[in-house]
Design a protein around this motif. Structure first.
Motif, PDB file in Angstrom:
ATOM      1  N   ASN A   1       0.814  -1.217   0.000  1.00 21.09           N
ATOM      2  CA  ASN A   1       0.000   0.000   0.000  1.00 21.09           C
ATOM      3  C   ASN A   1       0.845   1.264   0.000  1.00 21.09           C
ATOM      4  N   ARG A   2       1.945   1.271   0.735  1.00 19.96           N
ATOM      5  CA  ARG A   2       2.735   2.501   0.815  1.00 19.96           C
ATOM      6  C   ARG A   2       3.414   2.823  -0.513  1.00 19.96           C
ATOM      7  N   TRP A   3       3.728   1.799  -1.309  1.00 20.87           N
ATOM      8  CA  TRP A   3       4.319   2.058  -2.615  1.00 20.87           C
ATOM      9  C   TRP A   3       3.270   2.610  -3.575  1.00 20.87           C
ATOM     10  N   ILE A   4       2.076   2.052  -3.528  1.00 18.91           N
ATOM     11  CA  ILE A   4       0.991   2.584  -4.358  1.00 18.91           C
ATOM     12  C   ILE A   4       0.694   4.022  -3.969  1.00 18.91           C
ATOM     13  N   ALA A   5       0.605   4.274  -2.666  1.00 17.24           N
ATOM     14  CA  ALA A   5       0.301   5.620  -2.180  1.00 17.24           C
ATOM     15  C   ALA A   5       1.350   6.620  -2.639  1.00 17.24           C
TER      16      ALA A   5
ATOM     17  N   ASN B   1      -5.503   9.893 -10.459  1.00 20.55           N
ATOM     18  CA  ASN B   1      -6.562  10.090  -9.466  1.00 20.55           C
ATOM     19  C   ASN B   1      -7.573   8.947  -9.538  1.00 20.55           C
ATOM     20  N   PRO B   2      -7.157   7.736  -9.149  1.00 19.93           N
ATOM     21  CA  PRO B   2      -8.060   6.585  -9.251  1.00 19.93           C
ATOM     22  C   PRO B   2      -9.214   6.651  -8.263  1.00 19.93           C
ATOM     23  N   ALA B   3     -10.312   6.005  -8.623  1.00 24.80           N
ATOM     24  CA  ALA B   3     -11.470   5.934  -7.721  1.00 24.80           C
ATOM     25  C   ALA B   3     -11.108   5.158  -6.464  1.00 24.80           C
ATOM     26  N   ILE B   4     -10.382   4.063  -6.624  1.00 23.55           N
ATOM     27  CA  ILE B   4      -9.888   3.277  -5.490  1.00 23.55           C
ATOM     28  C   ILE B   4      -8.523   2.716  -5.845  1.00 23.55           C
ATOM     29  N   THR B   5      -7.777   2.323  -4.824  1.00 26.02           N
ATOM     30  CA  THR B   5      -6.566   1.528  -5.013  1.00 26.02           C
ATOM     31  C   THR B   5      -6.720   0.255  -4.203  1.00 26.02           C
ATOM     32  N   VAL B   6      -6.219  -0.832  -4.750  1.00 30.63           N
ATOM     33  CA  VAL B   6      -6.269  -2.124  -4.062  1.00 30.63           C
ATOM     34  C   VAL B   6      -4.877  -2.732  -4.096  1.00 30.63           C
TER      35      VAL B   6
END
Length: 215
Positions: free
Chosen positions: A111-115, A124-129
């Motif tokens: 998650n921290r890499w995606i963030a 600006n994605p609607a969600i990240t998984v």
């Protein structure tokens, strides 16, 4: 008709795969205790699953916890100092959203890499998984895509997955979505599980628009 586009991150949104591949091939594979690991066997999987595979099939040179710390330290620096967003990808995201499509990021990365990627870009994605979000094996298991679709409240028939790795393409296919194979640094080869292949970001944009217009 496609209404949702689920993007993998590494090798699609950011040019990180070349750094990952170099690290695996030069810093990790030569240190295993036996056998010859290959990139396609691990690319697209979560860090935890990669470590499990390497340890069980080839033998790690150090304790699992120590090895994971080494890998995460490499990745923290790589995402911070080296990996960049694919040219044109921010514009693609914005254009798809302007057309009314929902855009999400579904990645085996932590998650921290995606963030970090999202925070330091105009994506600006609607969600990240992340693979961290699910209690299931990572790609090629389809669970991560099923989880994303459940969060968005959509059916597989509405979803298009954009993936670079063999493992990721298989995950999208097993989740019953339509899959485009796209690799930001090289021409993508078709595999049986990919419905389409895009050789560059222009082809990728055209194919997504086409599929979103089909009733």
């Amino acid at each position: 008709m496609v209404t949702v586009v689920l993007f993998d991150m590494d090798g699609v949104l950011v040019d990180s795969e070349r750094y990952w591949e170099r690290h695996w091939e030069q810093q990790v594979f030569p240190r295993v205790q036996s056998g010859e690991p290959v990139i396609d066997d691990i690319t697209g999987r979560s860090i935890q699953d990669i470590i499990t595979v390497l340890d069980s099939e080839y033998g790690l040179p150090v304790a699992v916890d120590t090895f994971q710390e080494e890998i995460e330290a490499f990745a923290d620096e790589m995402y911070r100092e080296k990996a960049t967003v694919t040219p044109g990808m921010e514009s693609l995201f914005a254009g798809l959203q302007d057309r009314g499509l929902t855009v999400a990021v579904v990645s085996s990365a932590l998650n921290r890499w995606i963030a970090h990627v999202i925070e330091h870009s105009e994506l600006n994605p609607a969600i990240t998984v992340s693979a961290e979000d699910i209690d299931a094996p990572s790609k090629p298991n389809p669970a991560i895509y099923t989880h994303a679709m459940d969060r968005l409240g959509v059916d597989p028939s509405e979803c298009l997955v954009v993936e670079d790795s063999v493992q990721g393409v298989k995950a999208g296919n097993r989740a019953d979505t339509t899959v485009i194979r796209y690799q930001c640094n090289q021409r993508a080869d078709p595999i049986p599980e990919s419905d389409y292949v895009a050789e560059n970001i222009t082809e990728l944009r055209e194919k997504i628009v086409q599929l979103s217009n089909e009733a």
